[in-house]
Design an enzyme around this catalytic site. Structure first.
Site, PDB file in Angstrom:
ATOM      1  N   TYR A  56     -21.640  43.171  16.885  1.00  0.00           N
ATOM      2  CA  TYR A  56     -20.735  44.163  16.560  1.00  0.00           C
ATOM      3  C   TYR A  56     -19.954  44.599  18.054  1.00  0.00           C
ATOM      4  O   TYR A  56     -19.023  44.978  18.151  1.00  0.00           O
ATOM      5  CB  TYR A  56     -21.297  45.440  15.718  1.00  0.00           C
ATOM      6  CG  TYR A  56     -20.209  46.351  15.306  1.00  0.00           C
ATOM      7  CD1 TYR A  56     -19.246  45.973  14.360  1.00  0.00           C
ATOM      8  CD2 TYR A  56     -20.134  47.496  15.932  1.00  0.00           C
ATOM      9  CE1 TYR A  56     -18.379  46.791  13.710  1.00  0.00           C
ATOM     10  CE2 TYR A  56     -19.133  48.338  15.384  1.00  0.00           C
ATOM     11  CZ  TYR A  56     -18.161  48.028  14.525  1.00  0.00           C
ATOM     12  OH  TYR A  56     -17.316  49.043  14.148  1.00  0.00           O
TER      13      TYR A  56
ATOM     14  N   SER B 106     -13.511  49.940  18.516  1.00  0.00           N
ATOM     15  CA  SER B 106     -14.880  50.946  18.344  1.00  0.00           C
ATOM     16  C   SER B 106     -15.367  51.416  19.610  1.00  0.00           C
ATOM     17  O   SER B 106     -15.272  50.370  20.492  1.00  0.00           O
ATOM     18  CB  SER B 106     -15.831  50.445  17.379  1.00  0.00           C
ATOM     19  OG  SER B 106     -16.987  51.307  17.476  1.00  0.00           O
TER      20      SER B 106
HETATM   21  N1  LIG Z   1     -16.687  54.243  10.012  1.00  0.00           N
HETATM   22  C1  LIG Z   1     -17.064  54.168  11.013  1.00  0.00           C
HETATM   23  O1  LIG Z   1     -18.053  54.767  11.691  1.00  0.00           O
HETATM   24  C2  LIG Z   1     -16.407  53.276  12.232  1.00  0.00           C
HETATM   25  C3  LIG Z   1     -16.476  53.398  13.418  1.00  0.00           C
HETATM   26  C4  LIG Z   1     -15.720  52.640  14.636  1.00  0.00           C
HETATM   27  C5  LIG Z   1     -14.882  51.677  14.258  1.00  0.00           C
HETATM   28  N2  LIG Z   1     -14.897  51.392  12.731  1.00  0.00           N
HETATM   29  C6  LIG Z   1     -13.866  50.191  12.444  1.00  0.00           C
HETATM   30  O2  LIG Z   1     -12.972  50.802  11.376  1.00  0.00           O
HETATM   31  C7  LIG Z   1     -12.408  49.718  10.385  1.00  0.00           C
HETATM   32  C8  LIG Z   1     -12.644  50.398   9.090  1.00  0.00           C
HETATM   33  O3  LIG Z   1     -13.854  50.562   8.734  1.00  0.00           O
HETATM   34  P1  LIG Z   1     -14.073  51.647   7.577  1.00  0.00           P
HETATM   35  O4  LIG Z   1     -14.981  52.602   8.339  1.00  0.00           O
HETATM   36  O5  LIG Z   1     -13.072  52.374   7.235  1.00  0.00           O
HETATM   37  O6  LIG Z   1     -14.991  50.647   6.498  1.00  0.00           O
HETATM   38  P2  LIG Z   1     -14.575  50.913   5.035  1.00  0.00           P
HETATM   39  O7  LIG Z   1     -14.483  52.408   4.400  1.00  0.00           O
HETATM   40  O8  LIG Z   1     -15.799  50.055   4.546  1.00  0.00           O
HETATM   41  O9  LIG Z   1     -13.526  50.092   4.359  1.00  0.00           O
HETATM   42  C9  LIG Z   1     -13.338  48.594   5.024  1.00  0.00           C
HETATM   43  C10 LIG Z   1     -11.871  48.271   4.509  1.00  0.00           C
HETATM   44  O10 LIG Z   1     -11.961  46.840   4.818  1.00  0.00           O
HETATM   45  C11 LIG Z   1     -11.730  45.920   3.710  1.00  0.00           C
HETATM   46  N3  LIG Z   1     -12.366  44.574   4.112  1.00  0.00           N
HETATM   47  C12 LIG Z   1     -13.754  44.455   4.527  1.00  0.00           C
HETATM   48  N4  LIG Z   1     -14.025  43.085   4.503  1.00  0.00           N
HETATM   49  C13 LIG Z   1     -12.779  42.685   4.167  1.00  0.00           C
HETATM   50  C14 LIG Z   1     -12.427  41.034   4.097  1.00  0.00           C
HETATM   51  N5  LIG Z   1     -13.200  39.969   4.242  1.00  0.00           N
HETATM   52  N6  LIG Z   1     -11.246  40.819   3.938  1.00  0.00           N
HETATM   53  C15 LIG Z   1     -10.302  41.701   3.554  1.00  0.00           C
HETATM   54  N7  LIG Z   1     -10.600  43.085   3.540  1.00  0.00           N
HETATM   55  C16 LIG Z   1     -11.693  43.383   3.963  1.00  0.00           C
HETATM   56  C17 LIG Z   1     -12.318  46.652   2.624  1.00  0.00           C
HETATM   57  O11 LIG Z   1     -11.987  46.358   1.273  1.00  0.00           O
HETATM   58  P3  LIG Z   1     -12.514  45.252   0.330  1.00  0.00           P
HETATM   59  O12 LIG Z   1     -13.939  45.368   0.285  1.00  0.00           O
HETATM   60  O13 LIG Z   1     -11.952  45.478  -1.011  1.00  0.00           O
HETATM   61  O14 LIG Z   1     -12.178  43.841   0.859  1.00  0.00           O
HETATM   62  C18 LIG Z   1     -11.986  48.171   2.922  1.00  0.00           C
HETATM   63  O15 LIG Z   1     -10.646  48.284   2.418  1.00  0.00           O
HETATM   64  C19 LIG Z   1     -13.492  48.387  10.888  1.00  0.00           C
HETATM   65  O16 LIG Z   1     -12.888  47.540  11.668  1.00  0.00           O
HETATM   66  C20 LIG Z   1     -14.809  48.962  11.484  1.00  0.00           C
HETATM   67  O17 LIG Z   1     -15.437  48.340  12.386  1.00  0.00           O
HETATM   68  C21 LIG Z   1     -15.544  52.089  11.745  1.00  0.00           C
END
Ligand SMILES: NC(=O)c1ccc[n+]([C@@H]2O[C@H](COP(=O)([O-])OP(=O)(O)OC[C@H]3O[C@@H](n4cnc5c(N)ncnc54)[C@H](OP(=O)(O)O)[C@@H]3O)[C@@H](O)[C@H]2O)c1
Length: 259
Positions: free
Chosen positions: A147, A137
């Site tokens: 974070y 990120s």
């Molecule tokens: N959205 C943003 O603004 C943003 C910005 C920068 C970086 N990121 C990074 O992008 C990545 C994905 O985030 P996202 O925004 O796509 O979030 P999201 O829509 O909440 O998706 C998160 C995914 O991770 C899985 N997950 C969460 N905890 C888990 C665990 N303990 N074990 C296995 N699977 C797990 C969830 O499925 P289940 O709940 O079914 O396990 C879901 O498939 C993360 O690493 C986040 O830090 C996001």
């Protein structure tokens, strides 16, 4: 095209990776905790020519991480692309005595990334190639608590792994998104209305840009000019300025956290 394993492949950025890699001809292995959602996403991506496997795993549980590592090590069913994507937002005070939230964040976003990327690299090396993508990120370049520290680790670790694997045919890319419309903010109870709309990205173009960077062999992928300029500034401004900006975002975020 081979097989791609995506952690957190059922929602947001991970789901966009799953769809984009399937569209490019990869079979898939999807990893997440919610079994019914895994099956639903798998069914939507499975075709006569494309296999989609699901592995239910909670990456905060070491035995579950080992299960995924065992799948990555299976040379009879090689995984050519690993996307270490699963993660979530965390915003507790750094002086809290209760380490529960830290332990979960550390296991999912630090330790499992290290274990799975290392395992994938060991399996890919004798095959002479492979792709590892770690979702980090832009927050790793600012100072917004645990974070930021975790994502700073993911970026730095990915650059080191890319160095270590140079010449093996295995590429390592850290994707550094800015704010992306996913379930991330809702799950972390951050009201998205506190973030200016011009800063929001969608998962699909973000992932397409990342896969273009991967094809070019880039180690750091920062999609969109806006965030490239922002990260350049964050890396070149005096740290006193970066800390002041971080304090301002943190305090506006504290005010906007859903209670
Ligand atoms: N959205 C943003 O603004 C943003 C910005 C920068 C970086 N990121 C990074 O992008 C990545 C994905 O985030 P996202 O925004 O796509 O979030 P999201 O829509 O909440 O998706 C998160 C995914 O991770 C899985 N997950 C969460 N905890 C888990 C665990 N303990 N074990 C296995 N699977 C797990 C969830 O499925 P289940 O709940 O079914 O396990 C879901 O498939 C993360 O690493 C986040 O830090 C996001």
């Amino acid at each position: 095209m081979g097989t791609a394993l995506v952690t957190g492949g059922t929602s947001g950025i991970g789901l966009a990776f799953a769809r984009a890699l399937a569209a490019r001809g990869h079979d898939l292995v999807l990893v997440a905790r919610d079994e019914s959602r895994l099956e639903e996403v798998a069914a939507s991506l499975r075709t006569e020519v494309r296999a989609v496997e699901t592995l239910r795993a909670d990456l905060s549980v070491r035995a579950d991480v080992q299960l995924i590592a065992d799948r990555l090590s299976d040379q009879a069913r090689p995984v050519d692309v690993l996307v270490n994507n699963a993660g979530f937002g965390v915003h507790w005070s750094l002086t809290t005595a209760d380490m529960t939230a830290w332990d979960e964040a550390y296991e999912v976003m630090v330790r499992s990334v290290l274990v799975l990327a290392g395992t994938a690299a060991r399996a890919m090396e004798p095959r002479g190639g492979g792709t590892i993508i770690n979702v980090s990120s832009v927050a790793g370049y600012i100072t917004m608590g645990a974070y930021s520290a975790i994502k700073a680790f993911v970026t730095s670790y990915s650059e080191s792994l890319a160095n270590e694997l140079k010449g093996t045919g295995i590429t390592v890319t850290a994707l550094l998104p800015g704010w992306v419309r996913t379930e991330f903010h809702g799950r972390a109870k951050i009201r998205s209305s506190s973030i200016p709309s011009m800063l929001w990205l969608d998962s699909e173009p973000l992932v397409d840009a990342c896969l273009r960077d991967v094809a070019r062999g880039r180690v750091l992928s920062v999609p969109t000019i806006r965030f490239q300029v922002l990260t350049w500034l964050l890396r070149h401004l005096p740290r006193t300025v970066v800390r002041a900006v971080s304090r301002a975002i943190s305090s506006s975020r504290r005010d906007s956290l859903e209670r």
